[in-house]
Design an enzyme around this catalytic site. Structure first.
Site, mmCIF file in Angstrom:
data_model
loop_
_atom_site.group_PDB
_atom_site.id
_atom_site.type_symbol
_atom_site.label_atom_id
_atom_site.label_comp_id
_atom_site.label_asym_id
_atom_site.label_seq_id
_atom_site.Cartn_x
_atom_site.Cartn_y
_atom_site.Cartn_z
ATOM 1 C CG ASP A 31 -2.076 0.936 1.093
ATOM 2 O OD1 ASP A 31 -2.393 1.352 -0.039
ATOM 3 O OD2 ASP A 31 -2.683 1.277 2.129
ATOM 4 C CG HIS A 48 0.237 2.411 -9.331
ATOM 5 N ND1 HIS A 48 -0.059 2.002 -8.053
ATOM 6 C CD2 HIS A 48 -0.809 3.184 -9.733
ATOM 7 C CE1 HIS A 48 -1.241 2.495 -7.694
ATOM 8 N NE2 HIS A 48 -1.706 3.223 -8.691
ATOM 9 C CG LEU A 142 9.496 -17.136 -3.689
ATOM 10 C CD1 LEU A 142 9.003 -17.252 -2.240
ATOM 11 C CD2 LEU A 142 10.263 -15.820 -3.857
HETATM 12 C C1 IPE Z 1 -5.349 -2.652 -0.543
HETATM 13 O O1 IPE Z 1 -5.016 -1.322 -0.638
HETATM 14 C C2 IPE Z 1 -5.297 -3.290 -1.906
HETATM 15 C C3 IPE Z 1 -3.959 -3.438 -2.478
HETATM 16 C C4 IPE Z 1 -2.836 -3.160 -1.883
HETATM 17 C C5 IPE Z 1 -3.925 -3.989 -3.812
HETATM 18 P P1 IPE Z 1 -6.128 -0.195 -0.809
HETATM 19 O O2 IPE Z 1 -5.402 1.099 -0.915
HETATM 20 O O3 IPE Z 1 -7.057 -0.537 -1.913
HETATM 21 O O4 IPE Z 1 -6.926 -0.305 0.564
HETATM 22 P P2 IPE Z 1 -7.783 0.782 1.354
HETATM 23 O O5 IPE Z 1 -8.714 1.406 0.366
HETATM 24 O O6 IPE Z 1 -6.814 1.768 1.898
HETATM 25 O O7 IPE Z 1 -8.457 0.011 2.426
HETATM 26 C C1 IPE Z 2 -1.275 0.336 -3.530
HETATM 27 O O1 IPE Z 2 -1.107 1.705 -3.505
HETATM 28 C C2 IPE Z 2 -1.477 -0.219 -4.919
HETATM 29 C C3 IPE Z 2 -2.875 -0.569 -5.235
HETATM 30 C C4 IPE Z 2 -3.875 -0.563 -4.398
HETATM 31 C C5 IPE Z 2 -3.153 -0.986 -6.600
HETATM 32 P P1 IPE Z 2 -2.346 2.691 -3.556
HETATM 33 O O2 IPE Z 2 -2.680 2.958 -4.974
HETATM 34 O O3 IPE Z 2 -3.463 2.200 -2.723
HETATM 35 O O4 IPE Z 2 -1.720 4.000 -2.905
HETATM 36 P P2 IPE Z 2 -2.360 4.924 -1.804
HETATM 37 O O5 IPE Z 2 -2.812 4.056 -0.686
HETATM 38 O O6 IPE Z 2 -3.509 5.628 -2.465
HETATM 39 O O7 IPE Z 2 -1.273 5.851 -1.398
HETATM 40 MG MG MG Z 3 -4.003 2.407 -0.761
#
Ligand code: IPE
Ligand code: IPE
Ligand code: MG
Length: 251
Positions: A31, A48, A142
């Protein structure tokens, strides 16, 4: 399940006396890509892209510890709610990542798998994914499982539907259903449950990730964004895991 392993031999890592309890299966909620980019005045897609490099570092760290399973939350069922442009960028990135890294995964004896509603992904992405799965299917060191279009509630609903069908078809006696039977209907029934869950960005929630499988996982939350994740962070997580006393409800 954990393995007792000696410490990795990499000289860049500070080692303390062994033995270390090493998790067999690590799951990561990757995240914070968006916030990482935001902080730098960059578009979210740049976050990303940087996050994809962290995946490489996480895989290398797992290999060093002889961890057998790494499950990465890459795209959730709920992430379909994001703007179309971001979804497109993520799918393109996944495609490019697979195209560029599959050879390396083969070389590193890494097997790629997926969990989630893969049929919802764009056809091009699925094609690239199928190729990567096929090319790595015999690898043994792995197993890296990408959770794509994955939601744990959806997984539990899918399992329940399959169980109901088997009961209706006379293939399954409802009185014999237990935890092991249920697990058999999940997306990756042959994998052990994660021992350690890592979430980056300081967020204290599961966000619909592996609700069944994480029942007894040890949780480690890192206060940094996923693109900044490195081998030392994995080292810190394993060190912390090694100090935990897992009781599984016993005393
Ligand atoms: C969880 O992160 C999903 C992934 C890392 C793919 P999100 O950014 O979607 O989760 P919330 O919205 O903060 O709960
Ligand atoms: C995690 O990073 C990747 C995905 C959920 C695809 P985020 O895109 O959720 O990044 P934040 O949480 O908005 O910073
Ligand atoms: Mg996120």
């Amino acid at each position: 399940m954990s393995q007792t392993k000696s410490m990795p031999t990499d000289s860049s890592i500070q080692v303390t006396p062994s033995p270390l309890q090493v998790p067999e299966h690590v799951a990561i909620i990757m995240d914070g890509n968006g916030r990482w980019a935001n902080q730098r005045g960059l578009p979210r897609a740049a976050g990303h892209r940087a996050g994809a490099e962290s995946v490489r570092r996480a895989v290398e760290a797992c290999k060093r510890y002889h961890i057998k399973y790494l499950t990465l939350y890459a795209f959730s069922s709920e992430n379909w709610k994001r703007p179309e442009s971001e979804i497109k960028a993520l799918m393109n990135l996944l495609q490019r990542f697979l195209k560029e890294k599959t050879k390396e995964m083969v070389k590193q004896n890494v097997r790629l798998r997926t969990i989630g509603r893969i049929d919802m992904l764009p056809a091009d992405t699925r094609k690239q994914l199928d190729k990567a799965l096929k090319q790595t299917e015999n690898n043994t060191e792995l197993t890296v499982t990408l959770a794509l279009s994955y939601g744990s509630r959806e997984e539990i609903v899918d399992a329940t539907k399959a169980i109901a069908k088997d009961v209706a078809g006379g293939k399954l006696d409802p009185d014999t259903i237990d935890n092991a039977t249920f697990k058999n209907y999940l997306y990756a029934p042959d994998q052990p449950d994660p021992d350690l869950l890592i979430r980056t960005s300081g967020e204290l929630r599961l966000s619909n990730f592996l609700l069944w499988q994480l029942s007894y996982a040890e949780i480690f939350v890192l206060d940094k964004f996923w693109p900044d994740f490195n081998e030392e962070d994995m080292h810190a997580a394993v060190q912390e895991y090694s100090k935990r006393h897992r009781r599984f409800g016993a005393i």
